[in-house]
Write a protein that holds these residues in place. Structure first.
Motif, mmCIF file in Angstrom:
data_model
loop_
_atom_site.group_PDB
_atom_site.id
_atom_site.type_symbol
_atom_site.label_atom_id
_atom_site.label_comp_id
_atom_site.label_asym_id
_atom_site.label_seq_id
_atom_site.Cartn_x
_atom_site.Cartn_y
_atom_site.Cartn_z
ATOM 1 N N ALA A 20 0.832 -1.207 0.000
ATOM 2 C CA ALA A 20 0.000 0.000 0.000
ATOM 3 C C ALA A 20 0.869 1.261 0.000
ATOM 4 O O ALA A 20 0.598 2.217 -0.738
ATOM 5 N N CYS A 21 1.919 1.280 0.828
ATOM 6 C CA CYS A 21 2.807 2.446 0.881
ATOM 7 C C CYS A 21 3.492 2.684 -0.460
ATOM 8 O O CYS A 21 3.577 3.825 -0.935
ATOM 9 N N THR A 22 3.975 1.616 -1.069
ATOM 10 C CA THR A 22 4.694 1.754 -2.331
ATOM 11 C C THR A 22 3.785 2.254 -3.450
ATOM 12 O O THR A 22 4.123 3.194 -4.181
ATOM 13 N N ILE A 23 2.623 1.629 -3.585
ATOM 14 C CA ILE A 23 1.701 2.008 -4.658
ATOM 15 C C ILE A 23 1.212 3.437 -4.496
ATOM 16 O O ILE A 23 1.204 4.228 -5.453
ATOM 17 N N LEU A 24 0.809 3.810 -3.270
ATOM 18 C CA LEU A 24 0.286 5.158 -3.049
ATOM 19 C C LEU A 24 1.371 6.222 -3.241
ATOM 20 O O LEU A 24 1.104 7.292 -3.791
ATOM 21 N N THR A 25 2.592 5.923 -2.786
ATOM 22 C CA THR A 25 3.677 6.893 -2.957
ATOM 23 C C THR A 25 3.963 7.133 -4.432
ATOM 24 O O THR A 25 4.126 8.285 -4.874
ATOM 25 N N ILE A 26 4.033 6.059 -5.205
ATOM 26 C CA ILE A 26 4.295 6.196 -6.643
ATOM 27 C C ILE A 26 3.138 6.900 -7.346
ATOM 28 O O ILE A 26 3.337 7.808 -8.163
ATOM 29 N N PHE A 27 1.921 6.500 -7.022
ATOM 30 C CA PHE A 27 0.736 7.078 -7.675
ATOM 31 C C PHE A 27 0.614 8.566 -7.383
ATOM 32 O O PHE A 27 0.414 9.385 -8.297
ATOM 33 N N ILE A 28 0.755 8.945 -6.121
ATOM 34 C CA ILE A 28 0.623 10.353 -5.746
ATOM 35 C C ILE A 28 1.810 11.155 -6.267
ATOM 36 O O ILE A 28 1.677 12.310 -6.673
ATOM 37 N N GLY A 29 3.005 10.531 -6.299
ATOM 38 C CA GLY A 29 4.173 11.211 -6.834
ATOM 39 C C GLY A 29 4.025 11.512 -8.307
ATOM 40 O O GLY A 29 4.457 12.566 -8.788
ATOM 41 N N MET A 30 3.417 10.596 -9.058
ATOM 42 C CA MET A 30 3.191 10.824 -10.486
ATOM 43 C C MET A 30 2.224 11.976 -10.721
ATOM 44 O O MET A 30 2.288 12.645 -11.757
ATOM 45 N N GLN A 31 1.351 12.226 -9.757
ATOM 46 C CA GLN A 31 0.415 13.334 -9.875
ATOM 47 C C GLN A 31 1.007 14.656 -9.387
ATOM 48 O O GLN A 31 0.355 15.698 -9.503
ATOM 49 N N GLY A 32 2.213 14.589 -8.814
ATOM 50 C CA GLY A 32 2.860 15.803 -8.333
ATOM 51 C C GLY A 32 2.245 16.379 -7.081
ATOM 52 O O GLY A 32 2.343 17.590 -6.841
ATOM 53 N N ARG A 33 1.643 15.538 -6.259
ATOM 54 C CA ARG A 33 0.969 16.023 -5.056
ATOM 55 C C ARG A 33 1.664 15.587 -3.783
ATOM 56 O O ARG A 33 1.116 15.716 -2.687
ATOM 57 N N SER A 34 2.883 15.075 -3.876
ATOM 58 C CA SER A 34 3.563 14.533 -2.701
ATOM 59 C C SER A 34 3.801 15.579 -1.628
ATOM 60 O O SER A 34 3.708 15.301 -0.431
ATOM 61 N N SER A 35 4.121 16.792 -2.048
ATOM 62 C CA SER A 35 4.480 17.836 -1.075
ATOM 63 C C SER A 35 3.301 18.316 -0.250
ATOM 64 O O SER A 35 3.486 18.986 0.773
ATOM 65 N N SER A 36 2.084 18.005 -0.662
ATOM 66 C CA SER A 36 0.901 18.505 0.047
ATOM 67 C C SER A 36 0.190 17.427 0.850
ATOM 68 O O SER A 36 -0.944 17.612 1.293
ATOM 69 N N LEU A 37 0.847 16.284 1.055
ATOM 70 C CA LEU A 37 0.181 15.171 1.726
ATOM 71 C C LEU A 37 0.192 15.266 3.244
ATOM 72 O O LEU A 37 -0.704 14.777 3.908
ATOM 73 N N GLY A 38 1.244 15.847 3.803
ATOM 74 C CA GLY A 38 1.422 15.827 5.247
ATOM 75 C C GLY A 38 0.395 16.651 5.995
ATOM 76 O O GLY A 38 -0.343 17.461 5.426
ATOM 77 N N LEU A 39 0.378 16.445 7.301
ATOM 78 C CA LEU A 39 -0.545 17.175 8.164
ATOM 79 C C LEU A 39 -0.029 18.578 8.444
ATOM 80 O O LEU A 39 1.172 18.807 8.541
#
Length: 236
Positions: A20-39
């Motif tokens: 789950a961690c690997t798939i979601l990280t790759i998927f969200i990274g491809m969308q360019g939204r990684s920097s806005s995920l944190g709390l």
């Protein structure tokens, strides 16, 4: 220090979590939204974006963090093999909940603008796992490099330190909250270690991540020494 056979044998919950961690990280990274995920403070106390709690649990914000995080999650599968998937599922859930609670309190009290958005990822589970790792996993090999003493556990600590400092304050705070969650679990605050999932929940994870039903018995072979396994199981 032997963490058992390679792969996810007898560790279906860990396997599901890692996938789950690997798939979601790759998927969200491809969308360019990684920097806005944190709390962030406003997500919890102003805009009530509670979905951020879920997204921040699984997805890392960068490839290096993913690599170190997955490596540590993969190693800590030894605890699932020793205590069984049911108890380990409870440990994951409580680690995540307690870490999120500590993070919310920290964001409320600190209000440090330099922190901004906390680094996303399963920091709670990873650093909570360092508590039983420190107390319950024995050192089996000691050696010296350039006069400095190391053990076979040192590389796990170094990987954890790299992950802890990967985003400085943004990752340092979730890591500390994870350690506090692990300490709370070990001290059995409010009797939280007595919680147990119904058997069908653990069976669901076993079927979800391909057959590995022997993990539910908590009686695997080829792991850390048996006396250490019994000690870990009693503590959990």
């Amino acid at each position: 220090m032997n963490n058992g056979p390679s792969g996810f044998h007898n560790a279906p919950v860990t396997r599901t979590f890692v996938i789950a961690c690997t798939i979601l990280t790759i998927f969200i990274g491809m969308q360019g939204r990684s920097s806005s995920l944190g709390l962030a403070n406003q997500d919890i106390f102003k805009k009530l974006r509670l979905w951020r709690l879920i997204s921040s649990i699984f997805a890392f914000s960068s490839t290096p963090e993913l690599m170190f995080g997955i490596y540590l999650l993969y190693y800590f599968r030894v605890f699932e093999r020793q205590i069984g998937s049911n108890k380990y599922s409870v440990f994951i859930l409580l680690s995540v909940i307690l870490t999120a609670l500590f993070e919310a309190i920290a964001l409320l009290l600190l209000k440090d603008p330099s922190v901004g958005i906390l680094a996303p990822g399963p920091y709670g589970l990873i650093f909570a796992s360092f508590i039983p790792f420190y107390f319950d996993i024995p050192v089996t090999t000691r050696f010296r490099i350039f006069g400095i003493h190391f053990s076979d556990k040192s590389f796990i600590y170094l990987a954890g330190l790299q992950l802890l400092l990967s985003s400085w304050k943004r990752s340092l705070l979730p890591g500390i909250c994870g350690v506090l969650a692990g300490i709370s679990y070990r001290l059995n605050v409010f009797g939280i270690r007595r919680i147990k999932f119904p058997e069908f929940v653990a069976s669901f994870f076993s079927r979800l991540s391909w057959p590995s039903s022997s993990a539910l018995t908590g009686n695997p072979t080829g792991n850390v020494p048996s006396h250490t396994g019994r000690q870990i199981e009693n503590i959990y």
